[in-house]
Design a protein around this motif. Sequence first.
Motif, PDB file in Angstrom:
ATOM      1  N   MET A  92      13.445  -2.206  15.999  1.00  0.00           N
ATOM      2  CA  MET A  92      14.235  -3.485  16.817  1.00  0.00           C
ATOM      3  C   MET A  92      14.548  -2.992  17.972  1.00  0.00           C
ATOM      4  N   ALA A  93      14.335  -4.251  19.071  1.00  0.00           N
ATOM      5  CA  ALA A  93      14.780  -3.743  20.297  1.00  0.00           C
ATOM      6  C   ALA A  93      16.384  -3.501  20.468  1.00  0.00           C
ATOM      7  N   ASP A  94      16.906  -2.793  21.537  1.00  0.00           N
ATOM      8  CA  ASP A  94      17.988  -2.585  21.771  1.00  0.00           C
ATOM      9  C   ASP A  94      18.707  -3.562  22.767  1.00  0.00           C
ATOM     10  N   ARG A  95      17.855  -4.173  23.302  1.00  0.00           N
ATOM     11  CA  ARG A  95      18.328  -5.366  24.332  1.00  0.00           C
ATOM     12  C   ARG A  95      17.255  -6.475  24.060  1.00  0.00           C
ATOM     13  N   GLY A  99      22.980 -12.026  11.207  1.00  0.00           N
ATOM     14  CA  GLY A  99      21.805 -12.232  10.460  1.00  0.00           C
ATOM     15  C   GLY A  99      20.812 -13.010  11.055  1.00  0.00           C
ATOM     16  N   GLY A 100      20.390 -12.699  12.355  1.00  0.00           N
ATOM     17  CA  GLY A 100      19.269 -13.340  13.458  1.00  0.00           C
ATOM     18  C   GLY A 100      19.915 -14.744  13.586  1.00  0.00           C
ATOM     19  N   ARG A 101      21.004 -15.064  13.651  1.00  0.00           N
ATOM     20  CA  ARG A 101      21.478 -16.453  14.162  1.00  0.00           C
ATOM     21  C   ARG A 101      22.546 -16.433  14.988  1.00  0.00           C
ATOM     22  N   ALA A 102      22.413 -16.939  16.177  1.00  0.00           N
ATOM     23  CA  ALA A 102      23.702 -16.941  16.854  1.00  0.00           C
ATOM     24  C   ALA A 102      24.751 -17.989  16.258  1.00  0.00           C
ATOM     25  N   ARG A 103      26.047 -17.474  16.576  1.00  0.00           N
ATOM     26  CA  ARG A 103      27.091 -18.314  15.596  1.00  0.00           C
ATOM     27  C   ARG A 103      27.883 -19.468  16.695  1.00  0.00           C
ATOM     28  N   ILE A 161      18.393 -19.838  23.192  1.00  0.00           N
ATOM     29  CA  ILE A 161      19.454 -18.778  22.372  1.00  0.00           C
ATOM     30  C   ILE A 161      18.834 -18.645  20.819  1.00  0.00           C
ATOM     31  N   ASP A 162      18.305 -19.754  20.477  1.00  0.00           N
ATOM     32  CA  ASP A 162      17.424 -19.411  19.186  1.00  0.00           C
ATOM     33  C   ASP A 162      16.230 -18.318  19.304  1.00  0.00           C
ATOM     34  N   THR A 163      15.429 -18.546  20.506  1.00  0.00           N
ATOM     35  CA  THR A 163      14.383 -17.630  20.637  1.00  0.00           C
ATOM     36  C   THR A 163      14.934 -16.117  20.864  1.00  0.00           C
ATOM     37  N   ALA A 164      15.843 -15.909  21.700  1.00  0.00           N
ATOM     38  CA  ALA A 164      16.613 -14.657  21.539  1.00  0.00           C
ATOM     39  C   ALA A 164      17.052 -13.958  20.277  1.00  0.00           C
ATOM     40  N   ALA A 165      17.883 -14.968  19.527  1.00  0.00           N
ATOM     41  CA  ALA A 165      18.439 -14.477  18.323  1.00  0.00           C
ATOM     42  C   ALA A 165      17.339 -13.899  17.443  1.00  0.00           C
ATOM     43  N   GLU A 166      16.084 -14.846  17.240  1.00  0.00           N
ATOM     44  CA  GLU A 166      14.950 -14.220  16.443  1.00  0.00           C
ATOM     45  C   GLU A 166      14.303 -13.069  16.949  1.00  0.00           C
ATOM     46  N   GLU A 167      14.350 -12.942  18.344  1.00  0.00           N
ATOM     47  CA  GLU A 167      13.720 -11.519  18.709  1.00  0.00           C
ATOM     48  C   GLU A 167      14.441 -10.331  18.447  1.00  0.00           C
ATOM     49  N   TRP A 168      15.882 -10.684  18.549  1.00  0.00           N
ATOM     50  CA  TRP A 168      16.774  -9.695  18.124  1.00  0.00           C
ATOM     51  C   TRP A 168      16.874  -9.320  16.797  1.00  0.00           C
ATOM     52  N   GLY A 169      16.361 -10.279  15.704  1.00  0.00           N
ATOM     53  CA  GLY A 169      16.389  -9.998  14.247  1.00  0.00           C
ATOM     54  C   GLY A 169      17.564 -10.036  13.456  1.00  0.00           C
ATOM     55  N   GLU A 170      17.401  -9.661  12.194  1.00  0.00           N
ATOM     56  CA  GLU A 170      18.756 -10.031  11.133  1.00  0.00           C
ATOM     57  C   GLU A 170      19.242  -8.585  10.879  1.00  0.00           C
TER      58      GLU A 170
END
Length: 284
Positions: free
Chosen positions: A1-4, A42-46, A76-85
Amino acid sequence: MADRVLVTLDGVVRDADQPLLCADDLAALRGDGAFETILVRGGRARIVDMHLARLSKSAEALDLPAPDLAAWRSVIDTAAEEWGEEAEGAMRVVYSRGREGGGDPTGYVLIGPVQDRVRAVRTDGVSVMTMPRGQSVDLGQIAPWQLVGAKTLSYATNMAALRFAARYGADDVIFVSSEGRVLEGPRSTVVIARDKSLITPPASQGVLAGTTQRALFQVAEDKGYSCEYAPLFPADLITADGVWLLSSVTLAARVHTIDGLELPEPENSGAIPSLVDLAVESVT
Ligand code: PLP
């Protein structure tokens, strides 16, 4: 998992360790722009709708072009997906006036880890110092150029207030107006509980309209709380059943001490954090 995770408004995922801004970006030169901080869980922006609505309001106050909400939502969705759950993240949405010489505004989304300090505060609460903000509750009406109620990139005074409080051993700050009314924290909304009522100072008194507080009020009304916007005085903090600092990533931090005075723990001190958790789960 990326840290940024870094994604620019054109949808390109970038290396967060590489430089991004030009040296003359007005974000850097003047703090001239708007931002939002959003919880990723959970991989989703709130609570994204509320954050984007506030970004639009801030942009309008700053005379920036209206943000393209579909583009922001997609980034926002792309970044949250890249971040992961796996882990919670703190997402910064940054929208600046762009380069000094003109051209398009700058827009990007950056996600980083939620700091240990933030996790500790969710469970242990905070001590706060009340401090004058040096402004009247009418500042927004009499001086619109002060951008009261806009979430601008100019947070240096907010951070200075926190360092000032830290020198006196306090974890956080509650600002008070020149009339002696409770305003907000440098990065949070103040909410008090009295029986089954939740009360927060109205945005018209020069505070930022908090997304976490609004989402909490939506959920709490359904659970039988009465939720009110009303002026508060420091004495109300002392006599309340509970005092909370609410914000998007920290969520709910219970104020356990004000100006050195310890506040009794509310009978059901888990109720508000549970409602805030429910709010970030269900409110868009
Ligand atoms: N007030 C100020 C000055 C803030 O900076 C923030 C958040 O950063 C808040 C209130 C709380 O807003 P939100 O719940 O949308 O994070």
